[in-house]
Write a protein that holds these residues in place. Structure first.
Motif, PDB file in Angstrom:
ATOM      1  N   LEU A   1      -6.332  -0.828  -2.753  1.00  0.00           N
ATOM      2  CA  LEU A   1      -7.484  -1.094  -2.222  1.00  0.00           C
ATOM      3  C   LEU A   1      -7.708  -3.075  -1.728  1.00  0.00           C
ATOM      4  O   LEU A   1      -6.520  -3.469  -2.891  1.00  0.00           O
TER       5      LEU A   1
ATOM      6  N   GLU B   1      -9.654  -8.567   1.917  1.00  0.00           N
ATOM      7  CA  GLU B   1      -9.363  -9.816   2.920  1.00  0.00           C
ATOM      8  C   GLU B   1     -10.790 -10.756   2.623  1.00  0.00           C
ATOM      9  O   GLU B   1     -12.313 -10.206   3.163  1.00  0.00           O
TER      10      GLU B   1
ATOM     11  N   GLY C   1     -17.181  -0.550  -5.507  1.00  0.00           N
ATOM     12  CA  GLY C   1     -18.405   0.062  -6.061  1.00  0.00           C
ATOM     13  C   GLY C   1     -17.443   1.762  -5.374  1.00  0.00           C
ATOM     14  O   GLY C   1     -16.793   2.767  -6.577  1.00  0.00           O
ATOM     15  N   ALA C   2     -17.626   1.859  -4.148  1.00  0.00           N
ATOM     16  CA  ALA C   2     -16.692   3.187  -3.696  1.00  0.00           C
ATOM     17  C   ALA C   2     -15.630   3.229  -4.106  1.00  0.00           C
ATOM     18  O   ALA C   2     -14.567   4.465  -4.750  1.00  0.00           O
ATOM     19  N   PHE C   3     -14.349   2.137  -4.696  1.00  0.00           N
ATOM     20  CA  PHE C   3     -12.597   2.335  -5.267  1.00  0.00           C
ATOM     21  C   PHE C   3     -13.336   2.864  -6.472  1.00  0.00           C
ATOM     22  O   PHE C   3     -12.263   4.011  -6.815  1.00  0.00           O
TER      23      PHE C   3
ATOM     24  N   GLU D   1     -15.635   4.467  -7.496  1.00  0.00           N
ATOM     25  CA  GLU D   1     -16.441   5.687  -7.143  1.00  0.00           C
ATOM     26  C   GLU D   1     -14.831   6.955  -7.482  1.00  0.00           C
ATOM     27  O   GLU D   1     -14.727   7.881  -7.513  1.00  0.00           O
ATOM     28  N   MET D   2     -14.243   6.873  -6.504  1.00  0.00           N
ATOM     29  CA  MET D   2     -12.408   6.766  -6.033  1.00  0.00           C
ATOM     30  C   MET D   2     -12.372   7.260  -6.901  1.00  0.00           C
ATOM     31  O   MET D   2     -10.954   8.256  -7.423  1.00  0.00           O
TER      32      MET D   2
ATOM     33  N   LYS E   1       0.760  -1.081   0.114  1.00  0.00           N
ATOM     34  CA  LYS E   1      -0.168   0.093   0.098  1.00  0.00           C
ATOM     35  C   LYS E   1       1.122   1.272   0.147  1.00  0.00           C
ATOM     36  O   LYS E   1       0.395   2.268  -0.663  1.00  0.00           O
TER      37      LYS E   1
ATOM     38  N   ALA F   1     -18.523  -5.468  -2.998  1.00  0.00           N
ATOM     39  CA  ALA F   1     -18.976  -4.914  -3.640  1.00  0.00           C
ATOM     40  C   ALA F   1     -18.784  -3.519  -3.511  1.00  0.00           C
ATOM     41  O   ALA F   1     -19.005  -2.743  -3.815  1.00  0.00           O
ATOM     42  N   THR F   2     -19.481  -3.226  -2.572  1.00  0.00           N
ATOM     43  CA  THR F   2     -19.690  -1.680  -1.764  1.00  0.00           C
ATOM     44  C   THR F   2     -18.143  -1.250  -1.506  1.00  0.00           C
ATOM     45  O   THR F   2     -18.156  -0.073  -2.609  1.00  0.00           O
ATOM     46  N   ARG F   3     -17.191  -2.157  -1.552  1.00  0.00           N
ATOM     47  CA  ARG F   3     -15.532  -1.545  -1.858  1.00  0.00           C
ATOM     48  C   ARG F   3     -14.849  -1.049  -2.957  1.00  0.00           C
ATOM     49  O   ARG F   3     -15.097   0.119  -3.058  1.00  0.00           O
TER      50      ARG F   3
ATOM     51  N   ASP G   1     -19.245 -11.834   2.102  1.00  0.00           N
ATOM     52  CA  ASP G   1     -18.935 -11.108   2.375  1.00  0.00           C
ATOM     53  C   ASP G   1     -19.688 -10.325   0.946  1.00  0.00           C
ATOM     54  O   ASP G   1     -18.420  -9.203   0.843  1.00  0.00           O
TER      55      ASP G   1
ATOM     56  N   GLN H   1     -20.989  -6.688   1.284  1.00  0.00           N
ATOM     57  CA  GLN H   1     -19.838  -5.924   1.476  1.00  0.00           C
ATOM     58  C   GLN H   1     -18.727  -5.165   0.267  1.00  0.00           C
ATOM     59  O   GLN H   1     -17.958  -4.169   0.095  1.00  0.00           O
TER      60      GLN H   1
END
Lengths: 383, 252
Positions: free
Chosen positions: A357, A360, A376-378, A380-381, A345, A372-374, A367, A370
């Protein structure tokens, strides 16, 4: 006569087909050696007239059976591989003459002791670091020991010439696989990371090396031609991702397929089922045992300490594959990758200025949301 | 024009409307996100908001974001919280969102997300943990914080919510004061959130979002654990919905 497992009749059709195919090979007298890890020099296995088959497992199905003997909080790859062995449900394990393990991670190292009770398991003693000068010597001694093991097991002699020939063929295979994976350098992307991964995994079960190379070469040409005709010169706003870390086959749908469906392209893999052992070949000019020892000590798995070459390789991949972001996959309880993730990182974000990103996870679907949300946010980032 | 942000979380659904008919409201998510979305539609219509494309734009977020049929776009709650943090906090800040089922630490630089962390497959350090323990102590969340403020934290060391509940039950059985148990529960959540935070370099401005914004006691415990000042983001409970509404306005 080589027998099928007791419960064969209850197996689903695809599994039955796998068993029958392997049985046919064995009935023809084919030697088969089961392996787990890219540290094992498959050249020696080919030189013994045997075929190496990867036994790392990637599905949740046999894990409950494995947990009768192994702790729950253990790497899913280790548990799944052991579970298949224990339940006679993997044709490749079942029909292997013997298994070659290696002292890579603690989990596998200790699992091999139990595996040996199911099928003879020979373990190569891999040094945990390549820094000390005697590491190479000791690893070369292990190469010699494995050569002798194969000779004794099959009652044959393995000549230097046969090893040299196997090195040549394996190097050619590395070239072919590398050229296929280098399609990922094309921008816009020529094929999905999902396809790169699934095709490479499938090719490992095409046992004839030449046939395996021909199939991959044909697909490489096809993808390249189609890209030149249809995609070259167009613009894509899809972010380009590098996937690094643990073997990703068992979580490919949950992570790689999912992120590509959300609008990114996975273009590059720093993994043992990716570029990692393809970048450097076996030196064909050196004495064969020296050349093998050097090559197989030089694999940038996180079990090696320290492991700076992995960061350098990731840096080169970021540049060459025009990567926008890095996703690291850690399989549950993989301590070495999990700890090294901190360094990865830091390197990716500070030295290369790219987004990172870390996920684990294990082989379960628990999961999925969860993750998918990470993902998605990645994306978007990355904008 | 109305810009509607809808955040369907695991516990509560939050709605923020900016534009011609400004309003905000909150309702329990219940068992069906789809039904919650229908209720939201009715509330919005009653509030004078027209959901046709000529009059409004809607962004949905939260874990139920896929169940809002009238949304024009879905955005993850991480981006939405960040947008709200940049607008109501500062363009460079760290957002800590303690949600009903997960906790996020979001680093924002120049108004954009530059990094984020989420807790892994575990309820410890989330609103769910507080909810379960409050139930066990037969109090509501607000009462739990009020009790905790009067107590001396008992150590609750289990890393797992289910085992921590057993620990609480043992404390009850031993006749420990309820206030001390409540303080221990809040302390445990604050510690776990702080541990997650320690995996990321925190920026000088730190804002809390999510349902725990209302508790000055929780904020002070978290500040103590971090050794840094944590502030509640104004209207922090609505941060996800507010961010979604801000993103709806930016949509073309």
């Amino acid at each position: 006569m080589i027998a099928l497992p007791k419960n064969f009749e209850t197996y689903p059709e695809a599994r039955k087909a796998g068993f029958l195919r392997m049985k046919a090979l064995k009935d023809q007298g084919q030697r088969v050696v089961g392996v787990f890890c890219s540290f094992v020099p498959t050249e020696l296995i080919y030189a013994a007239g045997a075929i190496p088959i990867g036994l790392c497992a990637f599905t949740e199905e046999p894990i409950p059976a494995a947990e009768a003997h192994l702790p729950r909080n253990l790497c899913p790859l280790i548990k799944a591989s052991y579970g298949f062995a224990l339940t006679d449900t993997c044709p490749y394990f079942y029909f292997s003459d013997f298994i070659i393990g290696e002292t890579t991670c603690d989990g596998k190292r200790k699992m091999f002791e139990l595996l040996d009770e199911i099928k003879p398991t020979y373990v190569m003693q891999l040094p945990p670091s390549k820094v000390a000068p005697h590491a190479l010597e000791s690893w070369k001694a292990e190469m010699v020991r494995l050569r002798r093991q194969l000779e004794e097991f099959y009652g044959i002699e393995i000549t230097d010439e046969a090893i040299r020939e196997a090195i040549r063929r394996k190097n050619h295979e590395r070239d072919v696989m590398l050229r296929f994976m280098e399609l990922g350098k094309l921008n816009p992307a020529a094929l999905s990371g999902y396809e790169i991964g699934t095709r490479l995994d499938a090719s490992a079960f095409s046992f004839d090396l030449e046939e395996r190379c021909n199939e991959i070469e044909a697909r490489t040409r096809e993808v390249l031609e189609s890209w030149e005709k249809n995609v070259k010169g167009t613009e894509s706003r899809r972010p380009r991702l590098l996937v690094t870390g643990c073997p990703n086959t068992g979580v490919r749908d949950k992570i790689i397929k999912a992120v590509e469906e959300m609008g990114a392209d996975v273009v590059c893999f720093d993994a043992c089922n990716g570029l990692r052992d393809k970048l450097r070949k076996v030196d064909e000019t050196k004495p064969v045992m020296d050349a093998l020892a050097e090559k197989y000590l030089d694999i940038t798995c996180s079990v090696m300490s320290p492991n700076p070459q992995r960061l350098t390789d990731i840096g080169d991949m970021i540049d060459q594959y025009e990567v926008d972001g890095v996703i690291e996959i850690i399989l549950q309880a993989c301590h070495t990758y999990n700890i090294e993730a901190y360094e990865v990182k830091r390197y990716v974000t500070e030295q290369k200025g790219k987004a990172y990103l870390c996920l684990e996870t294990d082989y379960s679907q628990a999961d999925k949301g969860q993750i998918a949300t990470r993902l998605g946010a990645f994306l978007e980032m990355l904008g | 024009m109305d810009y509607i942000g809808i955040d369907i979380g695991s516990t509560a659904a939050k709605v923020v409307v900016r534009g011609a008919h400004p309003q905000q409201f909150i309702l329990p998510t219940g068992w069906s996100s789809r039904e919650t979305a229908d209720n939201i539609r009715e509330r919005l219509t009653a509030g004078g908001v027209c959901l046709s494309p000529d009059h409004s734009r809607t962004v949905a977020t939260g874990y139920g974001r896929g169940n809002v049929p009238f949304a024009d776009k879905m955005v993850t709650e991480i981006t939405c919280h960040a947008r709200a943090g940049a607008a109501h906090g500062s363009p460079d800040c760290t957002i800590i969102d303690v949600g009903g089922q997960d906790t996020k630490v979001i680093r924002i630089e120049g108004g954009m997300v530059s990094d984020f962390l989420m807790n892994d497959k575990c309820a410890a350090g989330t609103g769910k943990f507080l909810e379960i323990m409050a139930n066990r102590l037969c109090v509501g969340l607000e009462e739990l914080f009020a009790l905790a403020a009067q107590g001396t934290p008992l150590a609750i060391s289990a890393l797992c919510t289910v085992f921590a509940e057993s620990e609480v039950i043992s404390c009850i059985g031993e006749g420990k004061p309820r206030a001390d148990i409540a303080a221990g529960v809040v302390d445990s959540v604050a510690s776990k959130v702080a541990t997650l935070c320690s995996r990321q370099a925190l920026l000088p401005d730190i804002y809390l979002t999510g349902g725990l914004c209302h508790s000055p006691y929780f904020i002070s415990r978290l500040s103590d654990k971090l050794g840094r000042t944590v502030r509640a983001l104004p209207d922090g409970h609505f941060a996800g919905a507010l961010g979604a509404s801000l993103l709806a306005e930016r949509m073309k």
